[in-house]
Design a protein around this motif. Structure first.
Motif, short mmCIF file in Angstrom:
data_model
loop_
_atom_site.label_atom_id
_atom_site.label_comp_id
_atom_site.label_asym_id
_atom_site.label_seq_id
_atom_site.Cartn_x
_atom_site.Cartn_y
_atom_site.Cartn_z
N ARG A 61 0.88 -1.18 0.15
CA ARG A 61 0.06 0.00 0.05
C ARG A 61 0.97 1.11 0.01
O ARG A 61 0.54 2.24 -0.66
CB ARG A 61 -0.99 -0.14 1.13
CG ARG A 61 -1.99 -1.05 0.80
CD ARG A 61 -3.15 -1.10 2.06
NE ARG A 61 -4.02 -2.18 2.00
CZ ARG A 61 -4.90 -2.47 2.69
NH1 ARG A 61 -5.12 -1.58 3.57
NH2 ARG A 61 -5.81 -3.26 2.30
N ARG A 65 0.92 4.19 -2.96
CA ARG A 65 0.58 5.55 -2.68
C ARG A 65 1.73 6.64 -3.03
O ARG A 65 1.81 7.43 -3.46
CB ARG A 65 0.51 5.54 -1.06
CG ARG A 65 0.05 6.91 -0.58
CD ARG A 65 0.13 7.48 0.73
NE ARG A 65 -0.28 6.46 1.52
CZ ARG A 65 -0.20 6.42 2.77
NH1 ARG A 65 0.51 7.76 3.33
NH2 ARG A 65 -0.58 5.61 3.79
N ASP A 66 3.20 5.88 -2.81
CA ASP A 66 4.29 6.45 -3.50
C ASP A 66 4.42 6.76 -4.94
O ASP A 66 4.71 7.89 -5.30
CB ASP A 66 5.41 5.80 -2.80
CG ASP A 66 6.82 6.53 -3.40
OD1 ASP A 66 7.01 7.85 -3.03
OD2 ASP A 66 7.65 5.95 -3.78
N ARG A 68 1.57 6.64 -7.00
CA ARG A 68 0.81 7.75 -7.39
C ARG A 68 1.10 9.17 -7.16
O ARG A 68 0.76 10.20 -7.85
CB ARG A 68 -0.83 7.55 -6.51
CG ARG A 68 -1.41 6.25 -7.15
CD ARG A 68 -2.88 6.21 -6.44
NE ARG A 68 -2.94 6.10 -5.05
CZ ARG A 68 -3.03 5.16 -4.41
NH1 ARG A 68 -2.89 3.94 -4.77
NH2 ARG A 68 -2.98 4.96 -3.00
#
Length: 80
Positions: A61, A65-66, A68
């Motif tokens: 996750r 997130r990184d 994106r």
């Protein structure tokens, strides 16, 4: 060129921790304490199956997130 960020360090720690815990056999090569009739050696390893799964999910996750955030920063930088 890869950039080292605090998020990537946390991801690496999440992925390396189970390996270190399982390769350090002398830390868990004993019988006591017994839980439910199961010696420490066995329940400790079974516990790490669950902990490893949780840490891998967290790393996954964080990685997404990184990625994106990096894509958003690239797209934002291209508009200027």
């Amino acid at each position: 060129m890869p950039v080292v960020t605090s998020v990537r360090v946390v991801i690496a720690l999440c992925l390396l921790t189970p390996f270190v815990a399982m390769l350090w056999v002398s830390s868990y090569a004993r019988v006591e304490p017994v839980v439910g009739g199961v010696p420490f050696f066995y329940w400790y390893q079974m516990l790490w199956v669950v902990v490893s799964t949780a840490l891998t999910m967290l790393a996954y996750r964080l990685w997404h997130r990184d990625q994106r955030a990096r894509e958003a920063a690239r797209e934002g930088g291209a508009e200027r």
